[in-house]
Scaffold this motif. Structure first.
Motif, PDB file in Angstrom:
ATOM      1  N   LEU A 162     -27.435  17.591 -20.232  1.00 46.86           N
ATOM      2  CA  LEU A 162     -28.359  16.643 -19.617  1.00 46.86           C
ATOM      3  C   LEU A 162     -29.419  16.169 -20.603  1.00 46.86           C
ATOM      4  O   LEU A 162     -29.897  15.034 -20.510  1.00 46.86           O
ATOM      5  N   ARG A 196     -28.461   4.068 -13.392  1.00 46.04           N
ATOM      6  CA  ARG A 196     -27.411   4.444 -12.454  1.00 46.04           C
ATOM      7  C   ARG A 196     -26.025   4.258 -13.094  1.00 46.04           C
ATOM      8  O   ARG A 196     -25.133   5.105 -12.935  1.00 46.04           O
ATOM      9  N   ALA A 199     -25.394   7.123 -15.483  1.00 48.62           N
ATOM     10  CA  ALA A 199     -25.115   8.357 -14.736  1.00 48.62           C
ATOM     11  C   ALA A 199     -23.718   8.332 -14.140  1.00 48.62           C
ATOM     12  O   ALA A 199     -23.003   9.343 -14.169  1.00 48.62           O
ATOM     13  N   TYR A 202     -21.014   8.588 -16.999  1.00 49.16           N
ATOM     14  CA  TYR A 202     -20.948   9.940 -17.548  1.00 49.16           C
ATOM     15  C   TYR A 202     -20.403  10.920 -16.526  1.00 49.16           C
ATOM     16  O   TYR A 202     -19.699  11.871 -16.876  1.00 49.16           O
ATOM     17  N   LEU A 204     -22.575  12.335 -13.856  1.00 40.57           N
ATOM     18  CA  LEU A 204     -23.600  13.328 -13.526  1.00 40.57           C
ATOM     19  C   LEU A 204     -23.452  13.800 -12.082  1.00 40.57           C
ATOM     20  O   LEU A 204     -23.139  13.011 -11.188  1.00 40.57           O
ATOM     21  N   GLN A 208     -27.952  16.982 -11.318  1.00 39.09           N
ATOM     22  CA  GLN A 208     -28.319  16.431 -12.621  1.00 39.09           C
ATOM     23  C   GLN A 208     -29.028  15.089 -12.476  1.00 39.09           C
ATOM     24  O   GLN A 208     -29.974  14.794 -13.204  1.00 39.09           O
ATOM     25  N   ARG A 209     -28.591  14.277 -11.514  1.00 36.88           N
ATOM     26  CA  ARG A 209     -29.239  12.984 -11.267  1.00 36.88           C
ATOM     27  C   ARG A 209     -30.691  13.185 -10.841  1.00 36.88           C
ATOM     28  O   ARG A 209     -31.579  12.441 -11.275  1.00 36.88           O
ATOM     29  N   LEU A 212     -32.701  14.152 -13.985  1.00 38.08           N
ATOM     30  CA  LEU A 212     -32.684  13.290 -15.166  1.00 38.08           C
ATOM     31  C   LEU A 212     -34.017  12.598 -15.464  1.00 38.08           C
ATOM     32  O   LEU A 212     -34.461  12.612 -16.631  1.00 38.08           O
ATOM     33  N   LEU A 269     -30.823   6.597  -8.901  1.00 36.93           N
ATOM     34  CA  LEU A 269     -29.784   7.556  -9.292  1.00 36.93           C
ATOM     35  C   LEU A 269     -29.095   8.209  -8.091  1.00 36.93           C
ATOM     36  O   LEU A 269     -27.922   8.557  -8.160  1.00 36.93           O
TER      37      LEU A 269
END
Length: 271
Positions: A162, A196, A199, A202, A204, A208-209, A212, A269
Motif C-alpha cells: 500500500l 478510484r 485503486a 491495482y 485494492l 486498503q481503500r 489509502l 475510493l
C-alpha cells in the motif's frame, strides 16, 4: 534512466535529477551509475523474471568504475511538464496493472536482509516485500499508450504494498493542490476519479481503500523530509527545484489540501 522515445546508438538518455547526464544507451544496453544496492537489485531483477515479471530491465553486470549495465527497454518515457497522452485513463489503468504485477512477483522473492536498503522514500513501517518507491512518469516506459515496464529502482526498499501504491498515486493522480499540479500536469484531471481508477486497476481491497488517503498523507510527509534532507546537505539540484516550485509554502499547501480532501478521496475510493 529515462528517455523520450527510442534512443539511438551511444546516446545520452535524458531525464532524471540525480543521474542527469550520466546515463547512456550503448546498443542494446544502458550504462548508468550503479546504486550502492546494485548487486542485490540485480539478483532481485533476476528473481522477478523467474516469477514471471518481465517489465523491468535485465541486469548484465557491473563495471570496475562503479557503473551498471542493464538491457535497454524501448518505448516512450514522459518528462515534465507531462504531456496529456501519459495522463489518460488508459495510461493510469496500465500503471496500476504493472504495479500489481510487480508486487505479486515481489511477494514471492525474499528480501535480502543483509543489505542496507535506502531509507530516503522507504515505508517507515517497513515490510517483507521490496517496493519500488518511485513509480513516477519519468520511471515508466510506455508503448502504444500503455505502461510496459518500470525503470530506476535506485530507491527500492522493503515496505508495504500500500505504501508503493500511495507513492505512485502522488505522481499519477496527482495528489497535489490545483496550483501545484498546474505547473507539471495537464489541466482538468479529476483527482478523486483518478484515485478510484488506480485503486480499481491495482485491485485494492476495501480495507486498503479506506487506508489509502492516510498513507498518501504519510508518503507526502516522507517526500517533504527527503527534499529537506537534501537541501540541508546543500544539494544544488534539490535547492534549485525547491525554489523554482514555490519553496516550502508549496509543501504546506499540498499537505493542507490533502488533509482537507481526505473524506472526499475516501468516499471516491469506497463508493
Amino acid at each position: 534512466m529515462t528517455a523520450e522515445g527510442e534512443a539511438t546508438e551511444d546516446e545520452a538518455l535524458v531525464g532524471g535529477m540525480v543521474n542527469a547526464g550520466a546515463v547512456f544507451r550503448r546498443g542494446s544496453l544502458v550504462e548508468r551509475p550503479a546504486p550502492r544496492t546494485a548487486r542485490a537489485l540485480h539478483a532481485h531483477f533476476l528473481a522477478l523474471k523467474a516469477h514471471g515479471f518481465d517489465a523491468a530491465p535485465t541486469p548484465v553486470g557491473l563495471t570496475a568504475d562503479g557503473r551498471e549495465r542493464l538491457t535497454f527497454i524501448p518505448g516512450d518515457v514522459a518528462l515534465p511538464p507531462f504531456p496529456r497522452w501519459v495522463m489518460t485513463e488508459t495510461a493510469l489503468r496500465s500503471v496500476g496493472g504493472v504495479l500489481r504485477r510487480l508486487h505479486e512477483a515481489s511477494a514471492a522473492v525474499a528480501v535480502d536482509t543483509g543489505v542496507e536498503w535506502p531509507r530516503d522514500l522507504a515505508d517507515p513501517e517497513g515490510g517483507t516485500m521490496l517496493c519500488h518507491n518511485d513509480v513516477c512518469p519519468d520511471n515508466v516506459v510506455f508503448r502504444d499508450g500503455r505502461a510496459a515496464a518500470l525503470i530506476d529502482f535506485d530507491l527500492a526498499a522493503p515496505g508495504r504494498p500500500l505504501w508503493d501504491v500511495a507513492m505512485t498515486a502522488r505522481y499519477w493522480i496527482p495528489m497535489l493542490d490545483p496550483a501545484s499540479a498546474a505547473a507539471l500536469y495537464p489541466a482538468g484531471l479529476d483527482a478523486p476519479a483518478r484515485l478510484r481508477i488506480l485503486a480499481d486497476s491495482y485491485g485494492l481491497s476495501p480495507q486498503q481503500r479506506a487506508e489509502l488517503p492516510g498513507v498518501i498523507e504519510q508518503a507526502t510527509a516522507s517526500c517533504r523530509a527527503f527534499v529537506a534532507d537534501r537541501v540541508a546537505d546543500g544539494d544544488p539540484t534539490y535547492t534549485r527545484v525547491l525554489a523554482e516550485r514555490g519553496g516550502w509554502q508549496r509543501w504546506d499547501r499540498i499537505q493542507e489540501w490533502l488533509a482537507a480532501h481526505c473524506e472526499l478521496f475516501t468516499a471516491a475510493l469506497l463508493k
